[in-house]
Design an enzyme around this catalytic site. Structure first.
Site, mmCIF file in Angstrom:
data_model
loop_
_atom_site.group_PDB
_atom_site.id
_atom_site.type_symbol
_atom_site.label_atom_id
_atom_site.label_comp_id
_atom_site.label_asym_id
_atom_site.label_seq_id
_atom_site.Cartn_x
_atom_site.Cartn_y
_atom_site.Cartn_z
ATOM 1 N N GLU A 83 -31.697 -43.433 7.668
ATOM 2 C CA GLU A 83 -32.798 -43.838 6.511
ATOM 3 C C GLU A 83 -31.512 -44.573 5.550
ATOM 4 O O GLU A 83 -31.971 -44.654 4.294
ATOM 5 C CB GLU A 83 -33.330 -42.913 6.032
ATOM 6 C CG GLU A 83 -34.515 -42.317 7.040
ATOM 7 C CD GLU A 83 -35.363 -41.246 6.217
ATOM 8 O OE1 GLU A 83 -35.959 -41.570 5.344
ATOM 9 O OE2 GLU A 83 -35.300 -40.221 7.125
ATOM 10 N N CYS A 120 -37.455 -40.179 9.168
ATOM 11 C CA CYS A 120 -36.786 -39.241 9.977
ATOM 12 C C CYS A 120 -36.985 -39.283 11.445
ATOM 13 O O CYS A 120 -36.491 -38.604 12.109
ATOM 14 C CB CYS A 120 -37.215 -37.900 9.211
ATOM 15 S SG CYS A 120 -36.869 -37.663 7.620
ATOM 16 N N HIS A 244 -39.262 -31.126 13.160
ATOM 17 C CA HIS A 244 -38.214 -31.859 12.194
ATOM 18 C C HIS A 244 -38.120 -30.941 11.067
ATOM 19 O O HIS A 244 -39.213 -30.254 10.519
ATOM 20 C CB HIS A 244 -39.021 -33.094 11.494
ATOM 21 C CG HIS A 244 -38.527 -33.575 10.375
ATOM 22 N ND1 HIS A 244 -37.319 -34.054 10.328
ATOM 23 C CD2 HIS A 244 -39.091 -33.950 8.979
ATOM 24 C CE1 HIS A 244 -37.035 -34.494 8.893
ATOM 25 N NE2 HIS A 244 -38.398 -34.405 8.262
#
Ligand code: CAA
Length: 446
Positions: A83, A120, A244
């Protein structure tokens, strides 16, 4: 093809650390416990002046290639998920390939390279792409390098500043995996959302509170979708739950939701309801805030029960031991969670071969993915070769003033005039700018 999955991994942390309870909290006039207990973090890894997504990714790849005794001809594909890309056209994988070609014999001219984007989640998508490339038999016996690399920085004084991080994970995907084989079944939960985004800007615009709800909603949908193809999952089927991890407190919330899902309709659910009663019903409340508070208190009550605590300690807490020290690595964080679980398993001498993990990835914007991974026979040797804990111990501990300097050194458009806090040694380092505005890199020997 019997199994496709992760054959090797290497992790590279940014060389600096911001101590959250002891350095950050006092300046913010906040209780250290907000970080250690609430968010579940002790530190954030940050990049030194000469580090960025290319150096961290290339350093992780170099170590992986050397340790596995690979040549560049063994790599048929390099996908980077990030990102934090600084180039809207030339993919970061080409910069990383250029670094690797500086130090290894041969070249990567027949390796397919690309860059994946979905916040993500994209690292997991890149792993999925690599597995499918092998399943489609386009790999010619070679493996794929997936590199997840981010400098997860927020604007100064944004609430997200507490959850920053920087690091890379390199994963080598093959048809003879030593660490884990991935299920072909997967579940997706996806919806157009604006919880966290970077529309042509370096630092994210974030609605932090909302992002937590969106994460939970998408993961819940992905769990149901996974079960629609793989069948019902039960608590006993899941050895670890690497999810995550923007900060461990987020996983605590997701774990609670998943636990309730895994025990639904079983005796354990009966036991739990006996301890905490039925969940609050919205019909019993006049206003939304009172209902929200009742739900929060109910969840807290479940968290304090013995059945939940026992499950959480065995299945979830081991996935968080690294991320407590690293902060959020965006695309890398679910892969750090997997590594963390396996490191803890090795430390406790757990025999994991054939056991399953349920892996949950999330990307803002927003999409979640859930799949299962079966641990392979070579997992322990691979995991014990990781040096990440030594790297974390060796980080340079920043004062708050030094943190302010390094944050602005990494802010686009500012002139960097500070000296690095550490000295590069046997690693790739950013060394300036080329004629076309490209970033350039050199390998720095001891
Ligand atoms: N002792 C113990 N706990 C304390 C405490 C104390 N003294 N003080 C606060 N806490 C607890 C709070 O109760 C809260 O826990 P609960 O949510 O369980 O109640 C926790 O510490 C955090 O406190 P706050 O909510 O007050 O913290 P904040 O307002 O400063 O912001 C945040 C927290 C919204 C997560 C913010 O850090 C943020 O915006 N982060 C970036 C966005 C993010 O990470 N979102 C996660 C989902 S999106 C995603 O996953 C994608 C991604 O990677 C970014």
């Amino acid at each position: 093809m019997a199994s496709v999955g992760i054959d090797a991994m290497e992790i590279w942390t940014g060389k600096l650390v911001l101590d959250l309870p002891n350095t950050f909290a006092p300046v913010k006039d906040e209780a250290p416990a907000k970080y250690t207990k609430g968010l579940g973090l002790t530190g954030s890894s940050l990049p030194d002046v000469y580090e960025d997504i290319v150096t961290m990714g290339a350093n992780a790849c170099k170590r992986l290639i050397e340790r596995k005794g690979l040549t560049l001809n063994d790599i048929g594909r390099i996908d980077v998920a990030t990102e934090s890309s600084f180039d809207r056209s030339k993919p970061v994988s080409t910069y990383i390939a250029g670094c690797l070609e500086q130090v290894f014999e041969g070249d990567l001219s027949h390796a397919n390279k690309g860059e994946r984007k979905f916040a993500c989640l994209s690292g997991t998508q890149a792993v999925d792409d690599a597995c499918n490339w092998i399943r489609a038999k386009r790999h010619r016996g070679r493996g794929a390098l997936v590199v997840v690399t981010d400098t997860a920085l927020y604007e100064r004084d944004d609430p997200g500043e507490a959850t920053q991080g920087a690091g890379a994970v390199a994963l080598y995907i093959t048809e003879t995996p030593s660490i884990v084989a991935l299920s072909t079944e997967q579940g997706i939960g996806s919806k157009d959302e604006t919880d966290f985004l970077k529309p042509n800007q370096q630092f994210p615009s974030v609605d932090g509170r909302r992002s937590i709800g969106v994460y939970l909603d998408r993961v819940r949908e992905a769990l149901h979708d996974y079960e629609s193809v793989a069948g019902r999952i039960h608590k006993a089927d899941v050895s670890y739950l690497p999810f995550h991890t923007p900060f461990p407190g987020m996983v605590r919330k997701a774990a609670l939701m998943t636990y309730r899902h895994l025990i639904a309709g079983t005796d354990e659910e009966e036991t739990l309801l006996g301890l905490v009663g039925e969940p609050p019903s919205p019909d019993a409340f006049d206003d939304a805030d009172a209902y929200k508070k009742a739900r929060y208190d109910y969840q807290k009550a479940i968290r304090n029960t013995e059945p939940f605590q026992t499950w959480y300690t065995a299945t979830v807490a081991p996935t968080l031991s690294l991320s407590r020290r690293t902060g959020n690595w965006y695309t890398g964080s679910v892969h750090v969670a997997r590594a963390s679980a396996l490191l803890e398993a090795a430390r406790h001498d757990n025999d994991l071969v054939g056991k399953r993990m349920l892996v949950g990835s999330y990307g803002s914007g927003a999409q979640a993915e859930v799949h299962a991974e079966t641990v392979c026979t070579g997992w322990r040797a691979e995991i014990e070769a990781l040096t990440i804990e030594d790297q974390l111990d060796a980080r340079y501990d920043l004062s708050f003033e030094a943190y302010e300097q390094i944050h602005s050194a990494h802010t686009y458009g500012t002139e960097t005039s500070i000296d690095p806090f550490t000295t590069p040694k046997n690693e790739f380092a950013f060394d300036g700018w080329g004629d076309m505005g490209e970033r350039t890199y050199a390998y720095v020997s001891a």
